[in-house]
Design a protein around this motif. Structure first.
Motif, PDB file in Angstrom:
ATOM      1  N   LEU A  95      27.294 -35.133  69.226  1.00  0.00           N
ATOM      2  CA  LEU A  95      28.011 -35.873  70.266  1.00  0.00           C
ATOM      3  C   LEU A  95      27.112 -36.196  71.460  1.00  0.00           C
ATOM      4  CD1 LEU A  95      31.565 -34.285  70.377  1.00  0.00           C
ATOM      5  CD2 LEU A  95      30.682 -36.190  69.038  1.00  0.00           C
ATOM      6  N   GLY A  96      25.859 -35.800  71.387  1.00  0.00           N
ATOM      7  CA  GLY A  96      24.946 -36.055  72.505  1.00  0.00           C
ATOM      8  C   GLY A  96      25.373 -35.310  73.749  1.00  0.00           C
ATOM      9  N   ALA A  97      25.902 -34.100  73.580  1.00  0.00           N
ATOM     10  CA  ALA A  97      26.504 -33.399  74.716  1.00  0.00           C
ATOM     11  C   ALA A  97      25.783 -32.100  75.079  1.00  0.00           C
ATOM     12  CB  ALA A  97      27.976 -33.105  74.404  1.00  0.00           C
ATOM     13  N   LEU A  98      24.572 -31.919  74.592  1.00  0.00           N
ATOM     14  CA  LEU A  98      23.857 -30.689  74.911  1.00  0.00           C
ATOM     15  C   LEU A  98      23.069 -30.849  76.216  1.00  0.00           C
ATOM     16  CD1 LEU A  98      22.397 -29.679  71.419  1.00  0.00           C
ATOM     17  CD2 LEU A  98      24.507 -28.878  72.527  1.00  0.00           C
ATOM     18  N   ALA A 148      26.846 -29.419  66.534  1.00  0.00           N
ATOM     19  CA  ALA A 148      28.018 -30.200  66.948  1.00  0.00           C
ATOM     20  C   ALA A 148      27.764 -30.874  68.285  1.00  0.00           C
ATOM     21  CB  ALA A 148      29.248 -29.299  67.019  1.00  0.00           C
ATOM     22  N   GLY A 149      27.196 -30.126  69.223  1.00  0.00           N
ATOM     23  CA  GLY A 149      26.883 -30.701  70.527  1.00  0.00           C
ATOM     24  C   GLY A 149      25.858 -31.812  70.402  1.00  0.00           C
ATOM     25  N   SER A 188      19.460 -26.376  75.551  1.00  0.00           N
ATOM     26  CA  SER A 188      20.071 -26.236  74.225  1.00  0.00           C
ATOM     27  C   SER A 188      19.527 -27.292  73.263  1.00  0.00           C
ATOM     28  CB  SER A 188      21.588 -26.398  74.314  1.00  0.00           C
ATOM     29  OG  SER A 188      22.126 -25.444  75.193  1.00  0.00           O
ATOM     30  N   ARG A 219      28.278 -33.186  57.857  1.00  0.00           N
ATOM     31  CA  ARG A 219      29.738 -33.054  58.008  1.00  0.00           C
ATOM     32  C   ARG A 219      30.175 -33.451  59.410  1.00  0.00           C
ATOM     33  NH1 ARG A 219      28.544 -28.429  54.813  1.00  0.00           N
ATOM     34  NH2 ARG A 219      28.207 -27.142  56.657  1.00  0.00           N
ATOM     35  N   LEU A 220      29.442 -32.941  60.386  1.00  0.00           N
ATOM     36  CA  LEU A 220      29.816 -33.223  61.771  1.00  0.00           C
ATOM     37  C   LEU A 220      29.705 -34.721  62.086  1.00  0.00           C
ATOM     38  CD1 LEU A 220      27.962 -30.203  63.379  1.00  0.00           C
ATOM     39  CD2 LEU A 220      30.438 -30.551  63.392  1.00  0.00           C
ATOM     40  N   LEU A 268      24.903 -23.800  64.359  1.00  0.00           N
ATOM     41  CA  LEU A 268      25.909 -24.748  63.873  1.00  0.00           C
ATOM     42  C   LEU A 268      26.666 -25.379  65.047  1.00  0.00           C
ATOM     43  CD1 LEU A 268      27.313 -22.766  60.805  1.00  0.00           C
ATOM     44  CD2 LEU A 268      25.577 -24.569  60.846  1.00  0.00           C
ATOM     45  N   GLU A 269      26.932 -24.566  66.065  1.00  0.00           N
ATOM     46  CA  GLU A 269      27.624 -25.117  67.234  1.00  0.00           C
ATOM     47  C   GLU A 269      26.708 -26.041  68.015  1.00  0.00           C
ATOM     48  OE1 GLU A 269      29.344 -21.824  69.333  1.00  0.00           O
ATOM     49  OE2 GLU A 269      31.060 -21.766  67.963  1.00  0.00           O
ATOM     50  N   LEU A 270      25.428 -25.703  68.036  1.00  0.00           N
ATOM     51  CA  LEU A 270      24.487 -26.597  68.707  1.00  0.00           C
ATOM     52  C   LEU A 270      24.414 -27.939  67.983  1.00  0.00           C
ATOM     53  CD1 LEU A 270      21.565 -24.171  69.688  1.00  0.00           C
ATOM     54  CD2 LEU A 270      23.302 -25.193  71.182  1.00  0.00           C
ATOM     55  N   GLU A 273      25.345 -29.204  57.743  1.00  0.00           N
ATOM     56  CA  GLU A 273      26.361 -29.174  58.794  1.00  0.00           C
ATOM     57  C   GLU A 273      26.343 -30.486  59.584  1.00  0.00           C
ATOM     58  OE1 GLU A 273      28.656 -27.106  59.292  1.00  0.00           O
ATOM     59  OE2 GLU A 273      29.255 -27.085  61.394  1.00  0.00           O
TER      60      GLU A 273
END
Lengths: 274, 176
Positions: free
Chosen positions: A17-20, A13-14, A24, A45-46, A9-11, A42
């Motif tokens: 935002l294109g932030a991984l 989110a990243g 990851s 929602r994100l 789920l945290e991945l 998820e």
């Protein structure tokens, strides 16, 4: 298929935002590609959150001169696109999945602007669609009524037509004294109406109407009287009036005659004079 | 969009008039310089024109697609600038370049911005910073962790919590 874990789920989110980092990103993309309903929900929602984030940029409008430059450039591109179908490659260091979810994220922006426009316009569109359907249905009903009305007018015109012939059917010796029947025929339109009174058929039997044409009987159907014994039969085309000799009514077993002519007694007869 | 796909430049003009405000605002927030933002916007539109085929209406509205294009172009530009300090400056207050604010943003843009700004203000400062560095700064979570001297796991969890909270702060009827 990799089993769903909370850290996915945290991945997500990243990813939104294109932030991984590459490792990851590869991990979550593999996981998503295998199919994961939890992560898909998820991501939805994100993305909505990410789109709101995009809208936090101070609202500006591009310089008016830019519009002309962009359009000019596009027109120049249009030539090559038209000629060779040239498509610019999409240079993306965060390829497919990010593009996809970044896009999904942006979809929510739409949703938000919707507060004032998009949602409202969708709603309006749906309403218009409903109204259009209703209108279509009403128009269809109206057309139907109009047709019925026209039909009635044609039938009632029959009663007023100057050439109309009225024939009262006479009782035969087999007929009971109460029976009354009158035929109204318009040779011009070949329509006919036959009106019956006191035609409540005895139990287990039916009255049947006939036309006599060149000496041969032709069934015009059963006479279904209402509770008071009244009935009306409309005939849209009685055929060539020159060949129509008479109307007759027979008393048949319930359901009517099974042969080409009356099987029961003929109770009424009305000759059509020329 | 059908018309754009068919090569109708008039249709593209209509799209431009409707959506370029949002796109330009995002580009400006990312790049901080009008000249760069204009370039990114221009590239995004050329790309939209050339890749109109890749737009899939089943997956969302046109504006969303356009926004993705312009963010992608902007982040590419941002990364091509060598300096990381530039990013920090970008994330600081952005001075509106002369002439920009002469044209007022449309009412939809302004209203949405006000709502989102209010919602963002309710997030914790770390959550907000993490989100902004990622979305507008184009930094990876590893880079953000280093910049904030925070554990990577914490950055990851702030990212998720921040996005979900932001989403929840806006009334449901404003979402789809």
């Amino acid at each position: 298929m990799s089993a769903h874990r909370a850290e996915h789920l945290e991945l997500c989110a990243g990813l939104v935002l294109g932030a991984l980092d590459d490792t990851s990103r590869a991990e979550i993309e593999r996981h998503l590609a295998a199919g994961c309903p939890e992560c898909d929900a998820e991501l939805q929602r994100l993305s909505e959150g990410a789109v709101l984030l995009a809208a936090s940029a101070p609202p500006l409008v591009p310089p008016p001169a830019l519009r002309a430059r962009v359009l000019e450039r596009v027109r120049a591109e249009g030539v090559s696109r038209g000629a060779g179908g040239r498509v610019l490659p999409l240079p993306s260091r965060r390829p497919s999945r990010v593009a996809t979810w970044g896009w999904a994220a942006a979809a929510a922006l739409l949703a938000v602007t919707a507060a004032t426009s998009w949602q409202a316009s969708m709603r309006l569109q749906a309403e218009v669609e409903t109204a259009r359907r209703q209108l279509g249905e009403q128009q269809r009903q109206l057309a139907e009524r109009q047709q019925q009305l026209d039909d009635e007018k044609r039938w009632s015109a029959l009663l007023e037509a100057s050439a109309t012939r009225v024939v009262d059917l006479s009782l035969t010796p087999q007929g009971t004294a109460m029976l009354r029947a009158r035929a109204i025929v318009d040779p011009g339109t070949r329509r006919a109406i036959i009106v019956f009174t006191n035609f409540a058929a005895p139990a287990g039997s039916d009255y049947q109407l006939w036309a006599l044409r060149d000496g041969k009987p032709e069934s015009l159907g059963l006479v279904h009287a209402d509770a008071s014994g009244r009935a009306m039969v409309r005939i849209a085309d009685i055929g060539d009036p020159a060949h129509l000799q008479a109307f007759a009514v027979s008393l048949e077993k319930a359901g009517g005659s099974h042969s080409a002519g009356p099987e029961g007694p003929v109770v009424m007869l009305g000759k059509i004079g020329s | 969009m059908e018309r754009v796909r068919a090569g109708d430049t008039r249709a593209l003009e209509e799209l431009y008039d409707r959506h370029s405000g949002f796109m330009y605002s995002a580009a400006m927030r990312i790049l901080g310089r009008a000249a760069d933002a204009e370039e990114a916007l221009q590239e995004a539109w050329v790309q939209a024109w050339n890749r109109a085929d890749s737009y899939d209406p089943a997956r969302g509205a046109v504006a969303a697609w356009l926004l993705t294009l312009v963010r992608s172009r902007s982040i590419d530009r941002l990364r091509s600038r060598a300096s990381r300090q530039r990013t920090e400056q970008t994330l600081a207050a952005i001075p509106a370049p002369a002439g920009i604010d002469e044209v007022p943003a449309n009412a939809i843009q302004r209203e949405l911005h006000a709502r989102v700004t209010a919602a963002l203000a309710e997030l914790g400062p770390q959550q907000r910073t993490v989100l902004e560095l990622a979305y507008f700064g184009g930094l990876s979570q590893t880079e953000i962790a280093a910049q904030l001297s925070a554990p990577l796991g914490t950055v990851k969890s702030w990212t998720r919590q921040g996005l979900l909270k932001l989403r929840d702060l806006l009334p449901e009827e404003e979402r789809v």
